[in-house]
Design an enzyme around this catalytic site. Structure first.
Site, PDB file in Angstrom:
ATOM      1  N   HIS A 158      37.124  15.624  43.281  1.00  0.00           N
ATOM      2  CA  HIS A 158      38.613  16.918  43.513  1.00  0.00           C
ATOM      3  C   HIS A 158      37.771  17.742  44.849  1.00  0.00           C
ATOM      4  O   HIS A 158      36.870  17.599  45.842  1.00  0.00           O
ATOM      5  CB  HIS A 158      37.074  18.160  42.842  1.00  0.00           C
ATOM      6  CG  HIS A 158      36.769  19.788  43.397  1.00  0.00           C
ATOM      7  ND1 HIS A 158      37.703  20.717  42.676  1.00  0.00           N
ATOM      8  CD2 HIS A 158      35.779  20.137  43.497  1.00  0.00           C
ATOM      9  CE1 HIS A 158      37.543  21.747  43.466  1.00  0.00           C
ATOM     10  NE2 HIS A 158      36.228  21.716  43.425  1.00  0.00           N
TER      11      HIS A 158
ATOM     12  N   ASN B  93      40.154  25.120  47.602  1.00  0.00           N
ATOM     13  CA  ASN B  93      39.849  24.008  46.615  1.00  0.00           C
ATOM     14  C   ASN B  93      40.960  25.164  45.638  1.00  0.00           C
ATOM     15  O   ASN B  93      40.156  27.103  45.542  1.00  0.00           O
ATOM     16  CB  ASN B  93      38.392  24.785  47.079  1.00  0.00           C
ATOM     17  CG  ASN B  93      37.886  24.288  45.784  1.00  0.00           C
ATOM     18  OD1 ASN B  93      38.130  24.363  44.663  1.00  0.00           O
ATOM     19  ND2 ASN B  93      36.443  24.254  45.632  1.00  0.00           N
TER      20      ASN B  93
ATOM     21  N   CYS C 222      36.259  23.632  38.254  1.00  0.00           N
ATOM     22  CA  CYS C 222      36.605  22.560  38.948  1.00  0.00           C
ATOM     23  C   CYS C 222      36.263  21.362  38.234  1.00  0.00           C
ATOM     24  O   CYS C 222      36.953  20.003  38.868  1.00  0.00           O
ATOM     25  CB  CYS C 222      36.326  21.927  40.602  1.00  0.00           C
ATOM     26  SG  CYS C 222      35.929  23.996  41.219  1.00  0.00           S
TER      27      CYS C 222
END
Ligand SMILES: CC(C)(COP(=O)(O)OP(=O)(O)OC[C@H]1O[C@@H](n2cnc3c(N)ncnc32)[C@H](O)[C@@H]1OP(=O)(O)O)[C@@H](O)C(=O)NCCC(=O)NCCS
Length: 343
Positions: free
Chosen positions: A268, A299, A124
């Site tokens: 993020h 996500n 990420c």
């Protein structure tokens, strides 16, 4: 006789993001569909993560295809031609072929000539890592324009029966073209890693273990089970909330920017509660727009920041020329934060 001296590469004084683009798979998976796989509720998923739906890629929406679509938009917005691109960096953890890197195929399909092309695995934080490398390539004189792509098909690595991850992950691609600039457009990258926490987000088993001893992956049985992503939610949550707010503050300080000067905060998209905790820790004024793309996208790891950036610009929440604080964090553990000027 004096020793011959190497002529070093010489690059641009500064770099900046010139264009951004995203690709979101067609298939929308609402929370109601996730409830067919796990014992949960729409209410629990919304309040614990902020996620209302995510998108999962279909067979045609490969890592390469999604990347080409996103990158095409970023290149068009940057106003350059693909042949001018002197580097293609693909941040991903879900390109399922160990070698070669998917970046070379993407470079070929985009028409980037013989540009150097490589993948990076920084989960990420991958987009931020890629941005830092691109900035170094441009200012170091090893490329004029660099394409940074964050792309994931996390649905391929999701165990639909795992309550702690099945509702979280999504698929998609986001891309940015980085190029030379007369004024600073990317701040110092505050990045790092903590290998002591490598186990808190990881694949359930390495490929060799999974093939040699299938029951090591998902319980007993002779059937070969596909390794998936596994996560210890609470340690990740605590780390993100406590440590990442400090990293974000360091990025602001290094860039000489205060929170009230920001035109956008683009963390993020891991969990809406992590975002809210960071806003508090950073004392971010309520006037600064915050990316909340997770509600509709889930996500998407390396893709989450450029996707959220594109959405904020398209919706008019943030404007070209505004300063944005970006921060990525995830499996490794790894992190990367910086301040950028929005394209
Ligand atoms: C995954 C996450 C949303 C879970 O939320 P949480 O509040 O930590 O949940 P917990 O694991 O403590 O579980 C709390 C309760 O919910 C239950 N629960 C867990 N998963 C559930 C689900 N999918 N649906 C309903 N209930 C669930 C647990 O059994 C537990 O019940 P109990 O209190 O009766 O024992 C959260 O930990 C998180 O977001 N972590 C960070 C994730 C992240 O950012 N990952 C990406 C980094 S790149």
């Amino acid at each position: 006789m004096s020793k011959p001296q190497i002529r070093p590469a010489e690059g641009a004084r500064y770099s900046r993001i010139l264009g951004v683009g995203g690709y979101r798979p067609v298939r929308v998976i609402p929370n109601s569909e996730v409830l067919e796989w796990i014992d949960s509720s729409d209410e629990w998923i919304r309040t614990r993560s902020g996620i209302e739906q995510r998108r999962w890629a279909g067979p045609e929406e490969s890592v390469a295809e999604m990347s080409v679509q996103a990158a095409g938009k970023a290149i068009a917005q940057a106003g350059i031609s693909p042949e001018q691109i002197g580097g293609v960096i693909v941040a991903t953890v879900s390109h399922l072929k160990q070698t070669p890197a998917i970046a070379t195929e993407i470079a070929l399909r985009l028409g980037c000539g013989t540009a150097p092309a490589f993948d990076i695995s920084a989960a990420c934080a991958g987009f931020g890592y890629g941005l830092g490398v691109a900035d170094g390539m441009i200012r170091g004189g090893n490329a004029e324009y660099v394409l940074v792509i964050g792309v994931e098909r996390l649905s391929d690595l999701t165990d639909k029966s795992d309550r702690s991850t099945a509702f979280i992950f999504g698929d998609g691609a986001g891309a940015a073209v980085v190029g030379p600039s007369d004024v600073p457009g990317i701040g110092k990258l505050i990045w790092g890693s903590d290998g002591s926490q490598a186990d808190v987000i990881s694949q359930t088993a390495a490929w060799d273990t999974a093939f040699a001893k299938p029951d090591a992956v998902n319980g007993a049985g002779d059937e070969l089970k596909w390794p998936a992503l596994r996560m210890e939610g609470q340690p990740v949550f605590r780390w993100a909330v406590w440590e990442m707010a400090k990293v974000a503050q360091q990025a602001l300080d290094a860039a000489g920017i205060t929170a009230d000067q920001l035109g956008a905060f683009i963390p993020h998209q891991a969990n809406m509660r992590i975002t809210d905790a960071m806003i508090k820790a950073l004392k971010l004024p309520a006037t600064v727009p915050v990316a909340r793309d997770i509600a509709e996208t889930g996500n998407t790891s390396a893709a989450s920041i450029p996707l959220a950036m594109e959405r904020m610009l398209e919706s008019g929440e943030a404007r070209s020329g505004d300063l944005a604080l970006i921060i990525g964090f995830g499996a490794g553990l790894v992190y990367a934060a910086t301040v950028v000027t929005l394209p």
